[in-house]
Scaffold this motif. Structure first.
Motif, PDB file in Angstrom:
ATOM      1  N   GLY A 135      -1.667 -14.832  40.935  1.00 27.34           N
ATOM      2  CA  GLY A 135      -0.594 -14.614  39.977  1.00 27.34           C
ATOM      3  C   GLY A 135      -0.986 -13.712  38.824  1.00 27.34           C
ATOM      4  O   GLY A 135      -2.163 -13.564  38.485  1.00 27.34           O
ATOM      5  N   ASN A 136       0.026 -13.049  38.247  1.00 23.90           N
ATOM      6  CA  ASN A 136      -0.159 -12.176  37.077  1.00 23.90           C
ATOM      7  C   ASN A 136      -1.128 -11.033  37.355  1.00 23.90           C
ATOM      8  O   ASN A 136      -1.944 -10.665  36.504  1.00 23.90           O
ATOM      9  CB  ASN A 136      -0.631 -12.993  35.875  1.00 23.90           C
ATOM     10  CG  ASN A 136       0.367 -14.062  35.492  1.00 23.90           C
ATOM     11  OD1 ASN A 136       0.167 -15.249  35.758  1.00 23.90           O
ATOM     12  ND2 ASN A 136       1.455 -13.656  34.873  1.00 23.90           N
ATOM     13  N   VAL A 137      -1.024 -10.474  38.537  1.00 21.48           N
ATOM     14  CA  VAL A 137      -1.847  -9.323  38.933  1.00 21.48           C
ATOM     15  C   VAL A 137      -0.994  -8.062  38.889  1.00 21.48           C
ATOM     16  O   VAL A 137       0.205  -8.093  39.164  1.00 21.48           O
ATOM     17  CB  VAL A 137      -2.414  -9.532  40.357  1.00 21.48           C
ATOM     18  CG1 VAL A 137      -2.948  -8.229  40.952  1.00 21.48           C
ATOM     19  CG2 VAL A 137      -3.516 -10.582  40.336  1.00 21.48           C
ATOM     20  N   HIS A 184       2.846 -15.037  42.778  1.00 16.21           N
ATOM     21  CA  HIS A 184       3.919 -15.069  41.784  1.00 16.21           C
ATOM     22  C   HIS A 184       3.586 -14.124  40.644  1.00 16.21           C
ATOM     23  O   HIS A 184       2.420 -13.808  40.390  1.00 16.21           O
ATOM     24  CB  HIS A 184       4.122 -16.488  41.233  1.00 16.21           C
ATOM     25  CG  HIS A 184       2.920 -17.010  40.484  1.00 16.21           C
ATOM     26  ND1 HIS A 184       2.730 -16.791  39.132  1.00 16.21           N
ATOM     27  CD2 HIS A 184       1.845 -17.710  40.901  1.00 16.21           C
ATOM     28  CE1 HIS A 184       1.590 -17.339  38.746  1.00 16.21           C
ATOM     29  NE2 HIS A 184       1.034 -17.914  39.798  1.00 16.21           N
ATOM     30  N   ASP A 185       4.627 -13.637  39.970  1.00 16.67           N
ATOM     31  CA  ASP A 185       4.475 -12.822  38.750  1.00 16.67           C
ATOM     32  C   ASP A 185       3.473 -11.689  38.957  1.00 16.67           C
ATOM     33  O   ASP A 185       2.495 -11.536  38.227  1.00 16.67           O
ATOM     34  CB  ASP A 185       4.035 -13.708  37.584  1.00 16.67           C
ATOM     35  CG  ASP A 185       5.065 -14.778  37.277  1.00 16.67           C
ATOM     36  OD1 ASP A 185       6.050 -14.453  36.601  1.00 16.67           O
ATOM     37  OD2 ASP A 185       4.893 -15.926  37.750  1.00 16.67           O
ATOM     38  N   ILE A 186       3.764 -10.867  39.946  1.00 18.11           N
ATOM     39  CA  ILE A 186       2.895  -9.749  40.333  1.00 18.11           C
ATOM     40  C   ILE A 186       3.678  -8.452  40.193  1.00 18.11           C
ATOM     41  O   ILE A 186       4.877  -8.400  40.467  1.00 18.11           O
ATOM     42  CB  ILE A 186       2.408  -9.928  41.789  1.00 18.11           C
ATOM     43  CG1 ILE A 186       1.508 -11.158  41.914  1.00 18.11           C
ATOM     44  CG2 ILE A 186       1.675  -8.688  42.289  1.00 18.11           C
ATOM     45  CD1 ILE A 186       1.270 -11.596  43.345  1.00 18.11           C
ATOM     46  N   VAL A 187       3.014  -7.394  39.767  1.00 19.13           N
ATOM     47  CA  VAL A 187       3.603  -6.054  39.740  1.00 19.13           C
ATOM     48  C   VAL A 187       2.817  -5.173  40.707  1.00 19.13           C
ATOM     49  O   VAL A 187       1.608  -4.970  40.527  1.00 19.13           O
ATOM     50  CB  VAL A 187       3.574  -5.444  38.330  1.00 19.13           C
ATOM     51  CG1 VAL A 187       4.083  -4.002  38.368  1.00 19.13           C
ATOM     52  CG2 VAL A 187       4.421  -6.275  37.370  1.00 19.13           C
ATOM     53  N   ILE A 188       3.509  -4.670  41.704  1.00 18.02           N
ATOM     54  CA  ILE A 188       2.919  -3.705  42.637  1.00 18.02           C
ATOM     55  C   ILE A 188       3.645  -2.396  42.423  1.00 18.02           C
ATOM     56  O   ILE A 188       4.862  -2.305  42.626  1.00 18.02           O
ATOM     57  CB  ILE A 188       3.059  -4.182  44.096  1.00 18.02           C
ATOM     58  CG1 ILE A 188       2.337  -5.518  44.287  1.00 18.02           C
ATOM     59  CG2 ILE A 188       2.506  -3.138  45.056  1.00 18.02           C
ATOM     60  CD1 ILE A 188       2.546  -6.126  45.651  1.00 18.02           C
ATOM     61  N   GLU A 189       2.926  -1.393  41.992  1.00 19.42           N
ATOM     62  CA  GLU A 189       3.556  -0.104  41.697  1.00 19.42           C
ATOM     63  C   GLU A 189       3.876   0.654  42.980  1.00 19.42           C
ATOM     64  O   GLU A 189       3.663   0.154  44.092  1.00 19.42           O
ATOM     65  CB  GLU A 189       2.661   0.701  40.756  1.00 19.42           C
ATOM     66  CG  GLU A 189       2.530   0.046  39.386  1.00 19.42           C
ATOM     67  CD  GLU A 189       1.777   0.874  38.374  1.00 19.42           C
ATOM     68  OE1 GLU A 189       1.932   0.618  37.161  1.00 19.42           O
ATOM     69  OE2 GLU A 189       1.020   1.798  38.783  1.00 19.42           O
ATOM     70  N   ASP A 190       4.401   1.879  42.841  1.00 20.77           N
ATOM     71  CA  ASP A 190       4.884   2.652  43.990  1.00 20.77           C
ATOM     72  C   ASP A 190       3.764   3.035  44.960  1.00 20.77           C
ATOM     73  O   ASP A 190       2.605   3.225  44.561  1.00 20.77           O
ATOM     74  CB  ASP A 190       5.545   3.942  43.503  1.00 20.77           C
ATOM     75  CG  ASP A 190       6.762   3.697  42.629  1.00 20.77           C
ATOM     76  OD1 ASP A 190       7.291   2.564  42.648  1.00 20.77           O
ATOM     77  OD2 ASP A 190       7.182   4.639  41.933  1.00 20.77           O
ATOM     78  N   ASN A 191       4.143   3.170  46.234  1.00 19.29           N
ATOM     79  CA  ASN A 191       3.289   3.758  47.272  1.00 19.29           C
ATOM     80  C   ASN A 191       1.989   2.991  47.490  1.00 19.29           C
ATOM     81  O   ASN A 191       0.916   3.573  47.631  1.00 19.29           O
ATOM     82  CB  ASN A 191       2.961   5.224  46.933  1.00 19.29           C
ATOM     83  CG  ASN A 191       4.171   6.022  46.532  1.00 19.29           C
ATOM     84  OD1 ASN A 191       5.162   6.074  47.257  1.00 19.29           O
ATOM     85  ND2 ASN A 191       4.118   6.617  45.340  1.00 19.29           N
ATOM     86  N   VAL A 192       2.088   1.680  47.547  1.00 17.80           N
ATOM     87  CA  VAL A 192       0.922   0.831  47.788  1.00 17.80           C
ATOM     88  C   VAL A 192       0.977   0.318  49.225  1.00 17.80           C
ATOM     89  O   VAL A 192       2.053   0.085  49.771  1.00 17.80           O
ATOM     90  CB  VAL A 192       0.879  -0.341  46.785  1.00 17.80           C
ATOM     91  CG1 VAL A 192      -0.218  -1.341  47.142  1.00 17.80           C
ATOM     92  CG2 VAL A 192       0.664   0.195  45.368  1.00 17.80           C
ATOM     93  N   PHE A 193      -0.183   0.125  49.845  1.00 16.25           N
ATOM     94  CA  PHE A 193      -0.275  -0.439  51.194  1.00 16.25           C
ATOM     95  C   PHE A 193      -1.171  -1.663  51.143  1.00 16.25           C
ATOM     96  O   PHE A 193      -2.337  -1.569  50.742  1.00 16.25           O
ATOM     97  CB  PHE A 193      -0.849   0.589  52.176  1.00 16.25           C
ATOM     98  CG  PHE A 193      -0.703   0.206  53.626  1.00 16.25           C
ATOM     99  CD1 PHE A 193       0.231   0.822  54.429  1.00 16.25           C
ATOM    100  CD2 PHE A 193      -1.523  -0.766  54.194  1.00 16.25           C
ATOM    101  CE1 PHE A 193       0.372   0.482  55.777  1.00 16.25           C
ATOM    102  CE2 PHE A 193      -1.395  -1.119  55.527  1.00 16.25           C
ATOM    103  CZ  PHE A 193      -0.449  -0.499  56.324  1.00 16.25           C
ATOM    104  N   LEU A 194      -0.628  -2.821  51.532  1.00 13.45           N
ATOM    105  CA  LEU A 194      -1.409  -4.055  51.594  1.00 13.45           C
ATOM    106  C   LEU A 194      -1.599  -4.444  53.048  1.00 13.45           C
ATOM    107  O   LEU A 194      -0.629  -4.714  53.764  1.00 13.45           O
ATOM    108  CB  LEU A 194      -0.712  -5.192  50.844  1.00 13.45           C
ATOM    109  CG  LEU A 194      -0.754  -5.100  49.313  1.00 13.45           C
ATOM    110  CD1 LEU A 194       0.445  -4.333  48.790  1.00 13.45           C
ATOM    111  CD2 LEU A 194      -0.787  -6.481  48.692  1.00 13.45           C
ATOM    112  N   GLY A 195      -2.849  -4.466  53.498  1.00 11.25           N
ATOM    113  CA  GLY A 195      -3.160  -4.794  54.877  1.00 11.25           C
ATOM    114  C   GLY A 195      -2.959  -6.269  55.174  1.00 11.25           C
ATOM    115  O   GLY A 195      -2.820  -7.100  54.268  1.00 11.25           O
ATOM    116  N   GLY A 196      -2.961  -6.605  56.446  1.00 13.81           N
ATOM    117  CA  GLY A 196      -2.687  -7.960  56.886  1.00 13.81           C
ATOM    118  C   GLY A 196      -3.637  -8.994  56.288  1.00 13.81           C
ATOM    119  O   GLY A 196      -4.837  -8.761  56.171  1.00 13.81           O
ATOM    120  N   GLY A 197      -3.083 -10.139  55.897  1.00 12.43           N
ATOM    121  CA  GLY A 197      -3.896 -11.250  55.437  1.00 12.43           C
ATOM    122  C   GLY A 197      -4.378 -11.181  54.007  1.00 12.43           C
ATOM    123  O   GLY A 197      -5.191 -12.013  53.588  1.00 12.43           O
TER     124      GLY A 197
END
Length: 224
Positions: free
Chosen positions: A162-164, A144-157
């Motif tokens: 929160g608040n990241v 919850h309450d997360i900011v992911i900026e442009d062009n990010v890749f999050l792998g499986g799992g």
């Protein structure tokens, strides 16, 4: 409802996997693959034409098709970023693939930017803002309450507290955990299975281990 006619940008195994998911889930009909002319090795892929990107405007009406970019995370997502810019400049409209088998708490139009891929079984909780051209693999949990900026890749799992905030062009390896209330600088590379407990302000860093630490002398742009 008329089904979306979709062109898949990319010819990798990830590209064909996403194409099959999109069609299996009834979201769109894949009409072709595309990539730059000098990357084309075969004229077809999975029974569909591979059209040089340079020729798309001659073959397809921009009003009738959408493009989904499936370029991966090479060079800290900068290749993907460049291709996204080329698609925008071409006048074609980018498509976001959000699997109906993912849980997404917010309305796409409010918090999820264009050109994103969210695979089945991902959890995207309330007030999670996702920048353009971001890939979230299966079984990720964005609390919850997360900011992911442009062009990010999050792998499986991956699990993100929160608040990241995750800076642009970062790569988060499979099964990593990012503690709540911390930030990662742009171009951060988090190794698989790492447990990140502190804010990292250094750009282009490589972060590994449990607890995770920044590796001295390592540049993420030269590592991925």
């Amino acid at each position: 409802m008329e089904i979306t006619q979709l062109i898949i940008n990319g010819t990798t195994m990830f590209s064909t996997m996403v194409a099959k998911l999109v069609e299996m889930e009834g979201l769109a009909k894949v009409v072709a693959y595309t990539t730059a002319r000098h990357f084309i090795l075969e004229p077809s892929l999975d029974g569909k034409d591979v059209v040089p990107f340079e020729e798309l405007s001659d073959r397809f009406d921009k009003r009738e098709v959408r493009i989904l970019n499936t370029i991966g995370y090479s060079k800290m997502n900068t290749v993907r970023e460049r291709v996204n810019n080329e698609i925008d400049e071409s006048g074609f409209v980018q498509y976001s693939y959000i699997s109906p088998r993912a849980f997404v708490a917010s309305k796409k139009s409010e918090l999820i930017d264009k050109g994103c891929i969210i695979l089945p079984n991902a959890f995207v909780g309330p007030e999670v803002k996702i920048g353009k051209s971001t890939v979230i693999y299966s079984n990720c949990s964005l609390t919850h309450d997360i900011v992911i900026e442009d062009n990010v890749f999050l792998g499986g799992g991956c699990v993100v507290g929160g608040n990241v905030k995750i800076g642009r062009n970062s790569f988060i390896g499979m099964n990593s955990t990012i503690k709540n209330r911390i930030s990662l600088a742009p171009y951060s590379l988090v190794g698989c299975g790492s447990n990140v407990l502190k804010t990292v302000e250094q750009e282009r860093c490589v972060i590994v281990g449990n607890p995770a630490r920044v590796l001295d002398g390592k540049d993420s742009m030269e590592s991925l």
